[in-house]
Each structure stands twice: as structure tokens, then as C-alpha cells.
Design a protein around this motif. Sequence first.
Motif, PDB file in Angstrom:
ATOM      1  N   PHE A  47       0.883  -1.193  -0.088  1.00 32.59           N
ATOM      2  CA  PHE A  47       0.008   0.067   0.121  1.00 32.59           C
ATOM      3  C   PHE A  47       0.831   1.132   0.165  1.00 32.59           C
ATOM      4  O   PHE A  47       0.400   2.398   0.222  1.00 32.59           O
ATOM      5  N   ASN A  48       1.936   1.182  -0.190  1.00 33.88           N
ATOM      6  CA  ASN A  48       3.205   2.224  -0.254  1.00 33.88           C
ATOM      7  C   ASN A  48       3.170   3.000  -1.493  1.00 33.88           C
ATOM      8  O   ASN A  48       3.225   2.529  -2.730  1.00 33.88           O
ATOM      9  N   PHE A  84      -0.586   5.993   1.934  1.00 40.90           N
ATOM     10  CA  PHE A  84      -1.361   4.940   1.715  1.00 40.90           C
ATOM     11  C   PHE A  84      -1.782   5.024   0.158  1.00 40.90           C
ATOM     12  O   PHE A  84      -2.345   6.140  -0.206  1.00 40.90           O
ATOM     13  N   THR A  85      -1.907   4.068  -0.822  1.00 41.80           N
ATOM     14  CA  THR A  85      -2.409   4.172  -2.094  1.00 41.80           C
ATOM     15  C   THR A  85      -2.959   2.389  -2.640  1.00 41.80           C
ATOM     16  O   THR A  85      -2.403   1.541  -1.990  1.00 41.80           O
TER      17      THR A  85
END
Length: 267
Positions: free
Chosen positions: A31-32, A43-44
Motif C-alpha cells: 500500500f506504499n 497509503f495507496t
Amino acid sequence: MKKKSIWPKVYLAFIFIVLYAPIFYLMFYSFNSGGTMNNFEGFTLDWYKELFGDKRLLIIVLNTIIVALLSAAIATMIGVIGALSIVYMRKKTTKQALLSLNNVLIVSPDVIIGASFLILFTMAGIKLGFTSVLLSHIAFSIPIVVIMVLPKLEEMSMSLIDAARDLGASPWDVLSKVILPYISPGIFAGFFMALTYSLDDFAVTFFVTGNGFSTLSVEIYSLARRGISLNINALSTLLFLFTIILVAGYYFIMQRNSRAAEAGVRK
């Protein structure tokens, strides 16, 4: 009363940390937004979006699931027949020989098995691809199913079969209505174990896969060799979650079967 030592629990907790810490580290950085596994910048879900947008990878996922389901189903059917043959074999020497051969296949190195299948398929003229991968997965899954089914068959009392025969049951009725329902926990366990082994296998699949066909394990290996990409993290995270769902489904089925058996005994 002596107090129970806390060290076994500490040791068990340490083992779980060692096993699961790398997995959770990998999942965390999937999620980096930074694109690396050094600093978490934000968060991505872009890596998951990119993953689901890759049609080639989705086809490989579908190939992996199809091979796993087909190989597990076929290996379960053959393994149940093999376990029945071994249990009801009269000659002890032949029975022990078959059990030994079955166990040897389980403990044999995957590299040796993969190389053997490669030589066999090459000599037989079988093109490396879907067929070769499916046949090899069926072959190494059968001994696993046999091992999972045998204990249930051995603990089954012959009086159940004799009672069914005395009541006029045909051999097919004895098999379908007495033996198979009794050993169903072992059958389900063998199926899920074969499914898991097929999904996770790399060494054997690496030898027998061909151009135009690949599975997730081989694809992850090839992606990792190109360099660090968080697509691998996202894909590995989804695989881990899928495995957890399989394990939870297996335990749910086992608990339901045990409750049904207890209810039948009470009646």
C-alpha cells in the motif's frame, strides 16, 4: 500444583513472529505510494489497480486456479481409489511396498520430480504447457491424498461394512453410503491439501511449463528477477488472503461434518 512454564508459549510466539513478520512486512508495503520497500510515504491502492489492469497476469491467475482445481479433483478421485486398494490388500508385503513407494514420492526433492517429468514429457512427445503442468500436478498430489485418506480408512470398523452387507447392500451401496461418507473428512482434507500444493508449487512447474503458459509461482519468480516492484507485493498479498480463505473454508467444512456426525450418534 506446579505452575506451567511460560517458555513454551514464548517459543511458539517467537516462531509465529519469524514466520509471519516477512509476510506482513510485504503486505504493509503493498500500500506504499513511494514505490519502494524502504520508506512508507503514503497509503495507496494504485498497485492493486495496476495489478487488476494487467490482462496477462489475470490470465495467469485463471490458469493457476484451473490447474489447481482440476489437479486436486482428479488426484482426490485417484487417491481415494488408491487408499482403498492399499487398505483392503491382503498381502502385507505388497501393502507395505505400496505405502513405501507412496511415501517416497512425498519426501522426494521437487527438483528431481520436476526433472523426471521434463524427461518423460520430452520422450513421450508431450508439448510443455497446460497438459504437462496438469499431469505433473496430478501426479505429485495423489500421494498426498492417499496419506490423508488412509487414517480414516484404517480407523473404520469392519463391522459397519459387515452390517451393511447383512442388510442386503450391494458393493456399490457399501462404497457410496457407508465407506465414502465415513472417510469424507479425509477426502476433503486431501482435496484441500492437493489444492494448496498445486497453488504453491514452483519447482516442478518451473521444469514442465512451456512458452505461452505460466502459473503464478513461476510468474512471481520472473517478476522478482527483474527487480523490486510493489506489484509483487500486491499479488502476494492477494494470494495469502486467498490461502487464508481456503483454510477457513476447510475448517468450516470439518466442523460441520463433525457436528453432523455427533448428531447422528446421538440419534
